[in-house]
Design a protein around this motif. Sequence first.
Motif, PDB file in Angstrom:
ATOM      1  N   MET A 162       0.841  -1.180   0.000  1.00 47.17           N
ATOM      2  CA  MET A 162       0.000   0.000   0.000  1.00 47.17           C
ATOM      3  C   MET A 162       0.890   1.249   0.000  1.00 47.17           C
ATOM      4  O   MET A 162       1.828   1.353   0.775  1.00 47.17           O
ATOM      5  N   ALA A 163       0.573   2.187  -0.862  1.00 46.17           N
ATOM      6  CA  ALA A 163       1.353   3.415  -0.965  1.00 46.17           C
ATOM      7  C   ALA A 163       1.123   4.292   0.259  1.00 46.17           C
ATOM      8  O   ALA A 163       0.015   4.349   0.785  1.00 46.17           O
ATOM      9  N   PRO A 164       2.161   4.970   0.732  1.00 47.69           N
ATOM     10  CA  PRO A 164       1.983   5.873   1.864  1.00 47.69           C
ATOM     11  C   PRO A 164       1.023   7.003   1.506  1.00 47.69           C
ATOM     12  O   PRO A 164       0.921   7.408   0.352  1.00 47.69           O
ATOM     13  N   SER A 165       0.321   7.480   2.496  1.00 51.25           N
ATOM     14  CA  SER A 165      -0.585   8.612   2.272  1.00 51.25           C
ATOM     15  C   SER A 165      -0.509   9.548   3.465  1.00 51.25           C
ATOM     16  O   SER A 165      -0.031   9.166   4.531  1.00 51.25           O
ATOM     17  N   LEU A 166      -0.974  10.763   3.263  1.00 53.34           N
ATOM     18  CA  LEU A 166      -0.987  11.752   4.334  1.00 53.34           C
ATOM     19  C   LEU A 166      -2.423  12.106   4.692  1.00 53.34           C
ATOM     20  O   LEU A 166      -3.300  12.139   3.827  1.00 53.34           O
ATOM     21  N   VAL A 167      -2.632  12.375   5.960  1.00 52.60           N
ATOM     22  CA  VAL A 167      -3.932  12.832   6.441  1.00 52.60           C
ATOM     23  C   VAL A 167      -4.173  14.233   5.898  1.00 52.60           C
ATOM     24  O   VAL A 167      -3.250  15.040   5.817  1.00 52.60           O
ATOM     25  N   ILE A 168      -5.415  14.512   5.539  1.00 52.10           N
ATOM     26  CA  ILE A 168      -5.819  15.856   5.143  1.00 52.10           C
ATOM     27  C   ILE A 168      -6.644  16.423   6.290  1.00 52.10           C
ATOM     28  O   ILE A 168      -7.610  15.794   6.730  1.00 52.10           O
ATOM     29  N   ILE A 169      -6.256  17.580   6.770  1.00 52.45           N
ATOM     30  CA  ILE A 169      -6.934  18.211   7.897  1.00 52.45           C
ATOM     31  C   ILE A 169      -7.179  19.672   7.572  1.00 52.45           C
ATOM     32  O   ILE A 169      -6.363  20.312   6.906  1.00 52.45           O
ATOM     33  N   ASP A 170      -8.280  20.199   8.011  1.00 47.56           N
ATOM     34  CA  ASP A 170      -8.610  21.597   7.735  1.00 47.56           C
ATOM     35  C   ASP A 170      -7.817  22.522   8.658  1.00 47.56           C
ATOM     36  O   ASP A 170      -7.559  22.189   9.819  1.00 47.56           O
ATOM     37  N   ALA A 171      -7.464  23.680   8.145  1.00 44.32           N
ATOM     38  CA  ALA A 171      -6.695  24.662   8.911  1.00 44.32           C
ATOM     39  C   ALA A 171      -7.442  25.160  10.143  1.00 44.32           C
ATOM     40  O   ALA A 171      -6.828  25.704  11.056  1.00 44.32           O
ATOM     41  N   SER A 172      -8.744  24.953  10.196  1.00 48.97           N
ATOM     42  CA  SER A 172      -9.521  25.393  11.354  1.00 48.97           C
ATOM     43  C   SER A 172      -9.367  24.460  12.559  1.00 48.97           C
ATOM     44  O   SER A 172      -9.758  24.798  13.666  1.00 48.97           O
ATOM     45  N   GLU A 173      -8.761  23.290  12.335  1.00 51.66           N
ATOM     46  CA  GLU A 173      -8.545  22.347  13.436  1.00 51.66           C
ATOM     47  C   GLU A 173      -7.488  22.905  14.388  1.00 51.66           C
ATOM     48  O   GLU A 173      -6.634  23.703  13.986  1.00 51.66           O
ATOM     49  N   PRO A 174      -7.506  22.478  15.641  1.00 54.40           N
ATOM     50  CA  PRO A 174      -6.513  22.981  16.604  1.00 54.40           C
ATOM     51  C   PRO A 174      -5.082  22.662  16.163  1.00 54.40           C
ATOM     52  O   PRO A 174      -4.815  21.579  15.629  1.00 54.40           O
TER      53      PRO A 174
END
Length: 105
Positions: free
Chosen positions: A1-13
């Motif tokens: 499985m290829a590595p992936s990154l979490v996507i998080i909104d800038a409004s998160e702490p």
Amino acid sequence: MAPSLVIIDASEPLDKINEIIVRDGGVIVSNFFSPELLKETMNGIEPFFVGRKLYDSNATHGELGEEFFPKGSQRVYALLSKMPETLTKVLRLPIWQGINARFLK
């Protein structure tokens, strides 16, 4: 499985963003730029691409690999230095400052 990154909104702490970076080694922060700053940035860089030729070399670029400068891409060296006022706004964003304060001690 290829590595992936979490996507998080800038409004998160910021702490949550930093925790993900510690855990995964990186994160994609969506909405990092406000719509206004994004427009200013795009308006600042677009003139440097007008009329610029597409890259068409077959060079492998040694350790960088063949895909580092893929055919059909455009290159503008020192692009960020051509728009210092906008770059300063980006570097002063609280999220940017918070991530740097955590990891660039």
